[in-house]
Design a protein around this motif. Structure first.
Motif, PDB file in Angstrom:
ATOM      1  N   ILE A 184       0.838  -1.204   0.000  1.00 12.31           N
ATOM      2  CA  ILE A 184       0.000   0.000   0.000  1.00 12.31           C
ATOM      3  C   ILE A 184       0.871   1.252   0.000  1.00 12.31           C
ATOM      4  CG2 ILE A 184      -1.665   1.311   1.384  1.00 12.31           C
ATOM      5  CD1 ILE A 184      -2.759  -1.483   2.296  1.00 12.31           C
ATOM      6  N   LYS A 185       1.976   1.196   0.717  1.00  8.32           N
ATOM      7  CA  LYS A 185       2.901   2.335   0.776  1.00  8.32           C
ATOM      8  C   LYS A 185       3.309   2.807  -0.615  1.00  8.32           C
ATOM      9  CE  LYS A 185       7.218   1.462   1.075  1.00  8.32           C
ATOM     10  NZ  LYS A 185       8.520   0.932   1.553  1.00  8.32           N
ATOM     11  N   VAL A 188       0.640   4.899  -2.169  1.00 10.83           N
ATOM     12  CA  VAL A 188       0.472   6.197  -1.506  1.00 10.83           C
ATOM     13  C   VAL A 188       1.551   7.178  -1.936  1.00 10.83           C
ATOM     14  CG1 VAL A 188       0.426   7.404   0.717  1.00 10.83           C
ATOM     15  CG2 VAL A 188      -0.711   5.180   0.478  1.00 10.83           C
ATOM     16  N   PHE A 195      -2.514   2.339  -6.552  1.00 11.99           N
ATOM     17  CA  PHE A 195      -3.344   2.385  -5.341  1.00 11.99           C
ATOM     18  C   PHE A 195      -4.788   2.042  -5.697  1.00 11.99           C
ATOM     19  CE2 PHE A 195      -5.948   4.207  -2.044  1.00 11.99           C
ATOM     20  CZ  PHE A 195      -5.220   4.012  -0.882  1.00 11.99           C
ATOM     21  N   SER A 274      -0.481  10.137   7.635  1.00  7.85           N
ATOM     22  CA  SER A 274      -1.588  10.672   6.834  1.00  7.85           C
ATOM     23  C   SER A 274      -2.470  11.587   7.676  1.00  7.85           C
ATOM     24  CB  SER A 274      -2.411   9.522   6.254  1.00  7.85           C
ATOM     25  OG  SER A 274      -1.612   8.691   5.430  1.00  7.85           O
ATOM     26  N   GLU A 287      -8.947  11.585   0.732  1.00 14.86           N
ATOM     27  CA  GLU A 287      -7.818  10.697   0.421  1.00 14.86           C
ATOM     28  C   GLU A 287      -7.319  10.003   1.681  1.00 14.86           C
ATOM     29  OE1 GLU A 287      -5.791  11.975  -3.583  1.00 14.86           O
ATOM     30  OE2 GLU A 287      -5.232  13.369  -1.994  1.00 14.86           O
ATOM     31  N   ILE A 291      -6.993   5.865   2.185  1.00 17.37           N
ATOM     32  CA  ILE A 291      -5.803   5.202   2.733  1.00 17.37           C
ATOM     33  C   ILE A 291      -6.183   4.378   3.958  1.00 17.37           C
ATOM     34  CG2 ILE A 291      -3.564   5.595   3.867  1.00 17.37           C
ATOM     35  CD1 ILE A 291      -3.332   8.157   2.089  1.00 17.37           C
ATOM     36  N   ILE A 336      -2.748  10.930  -2.846  1.00 13.98           N
ATOM     37  CA  ILE A 336      -2.485   9.535  -3.167  1.00 13.98           C
ATOM     38  C   ILE A 336      -1.635   9.513  -4.436  1.00 13.98           C
ATOM     39  CG2 ILE A 336      -3.521   7.372  -3.950  1.00 13.98           C
ATOM     40  CD1 ILE A 336      -5.828   7.933  -2.029  1.00 13.98           C
TER      41      ILE A 336
END
Length: 355
Positions: A184-185, A188, A195, A274, A287, A291, A336
């Protein structure tokens, strides 16, 4: 097979990603420059995959070193144990080390390879999702210290990274989810389309669909290879790969290495970073919500341990590698697909987020 390359001039190396790679005859042959091989693995991985690797190494002189499993063993004591084993078997620079395991095995083996007789060749065969998408690529090698994670190490590149996606079939669900934090990083910080792809492919990912996993791992490795080729030693762009890690490393150090998995701590760190970005008006609330929801969809934690307050976090983060000129730098998402490194975060915001 997905084939990538980390472009570092004379130290460039390939990444191969394929289901059943470990069962391919002679898959290691192109990368072995020596006939003497020492496999470093752990007590969990050894019975699962060492026999397949030994079959592929027929014709070589093979030894193995089996270490304890767990982040708590990624330390100087285990480093010394491996060095002592190598000395006892009269290993030399004409010996290739093979790291067969997850991030602990890979980081430790790479650091040993960098230090033993001032450098010996090594190959990464990562067997966890986290190591396949992140730690096996890029040449960061290290062990932990009680005062800080990965504080003792070296930049040292492997000869190759060989990824068999089938090894994920034996990975516990908690470990698989932890690896998704690093996946996921990448979306982002670098790739909004990736994403969005992750948002649409959640069920296939959880079901470990072979084609979906191969694409996902390949995209993560491609992003990291691109970043490392530009900034091998983390003087600029590569620092973005540390999203969530400043907060996450503090959690790991405070809770004791291994009690929180690295990916779990990073997931919480991404949410905290975030949240900081949202409160600083750098990231839209919508956003932040995306996340947060993607992270929670993989059953990853999003809140720091209740007993950790602002002062506790700061005590650990002051030992972070990203402290420069006395200032603590944070990786903060700005949308993102984009992020920045900054030290310009108000104490009030940090106290609010970490309360």
């Amino acid at each position: 097979m997905t084939t990538l390359k980390v472009e570092l001039g004379e130290r460039s190396y390939p990444i191969f990603i394929q289901a059943n790679l470990l069962q391919q005859p002679n898959f290691l042959a192109p990368f072995l420059k020596t006939k003497t091989v020492v496999v470093v693995t752990n007590e969990i991985v050894e019975p699962l995959y060492f026999p397949l690797l030994a079959e592929a190494l027929k014709g070589c002189q093979i030894s193995k070193i089996v270490i304890n499993d767990g982040e708590e063993f990624k330390n100087l004591q285990t480093f010394e144990l491996v060095i002592s084993e190598l000395l006892a078997m009269s290993a030399a620079r004409d010996t290739t080390l093979i790291a067969l395991g997850g991030g602990v095995v890979g980081d430790l083996t790479g650091f040993v390879a960098a230090c033993f007789q001032r450098g010996m060749p090594f190959i990464q065969i990562p067997t966890t999702l986290l190591s396949q998408v992140d730690s096996s690529v890029g040449g960061k090698t290290a062990v932990n210290h009680p005062l800080g994670k990965n504080m003792i190490g070296a930049f040292y590149q492997p000869q190759a990274v060989l990824i068999d996606t089938n090894t994920l079939a034996t990975l516990p669900e908690r470990e698989f989810a932890a690896g998704m934090a690093e996946v996921i990083k990448y979306g982002v910080i670098y790739d909004a389309e990736f994403f969005e792809w992750l948002e649409t492919k959640q069920e296939q990912i959880k079901a470990k669909d072979t084609d979906v996993l191969q694409y996902m791992i390949g995209r993560c490795c491609a992003i990291k290879a691109e970043i490392v080729a530009v900034d091998e030693r983390e003087s600029g762009l590569r620092a973005l790969l540390n999203l969530g890690h400043t907060f996450g490393h503090a959690i790991e150090a405070e809770q004791g290495y291994g009690n929180w998995l690295h990916g779990e701590a990073v997931a919480t760190g991404i949410v905290l970073a975030s949240s900081v970005a949202t409160k600083m008006d750098w990231l839209q609330t919508s956003e932040f919500r995306r996340i947060f929801e993607l992270i929670t969809s993989f059953n990853l934690p999003t809140s720091a341990p209740a007993e950790m307050n602002y002062d506790c976090f700061m005590r650990h983060m002051r030992h972070d590698k990203k402290v420069q000129a006395g200032k603590l730098n944070f990786v903060i998402p700005t949308s993102i697909g984009a992020a920045k490194v900054t030290s310009q975060i108000s104490e009030e915001v940090l106290r609010t987020v970490l309360s």
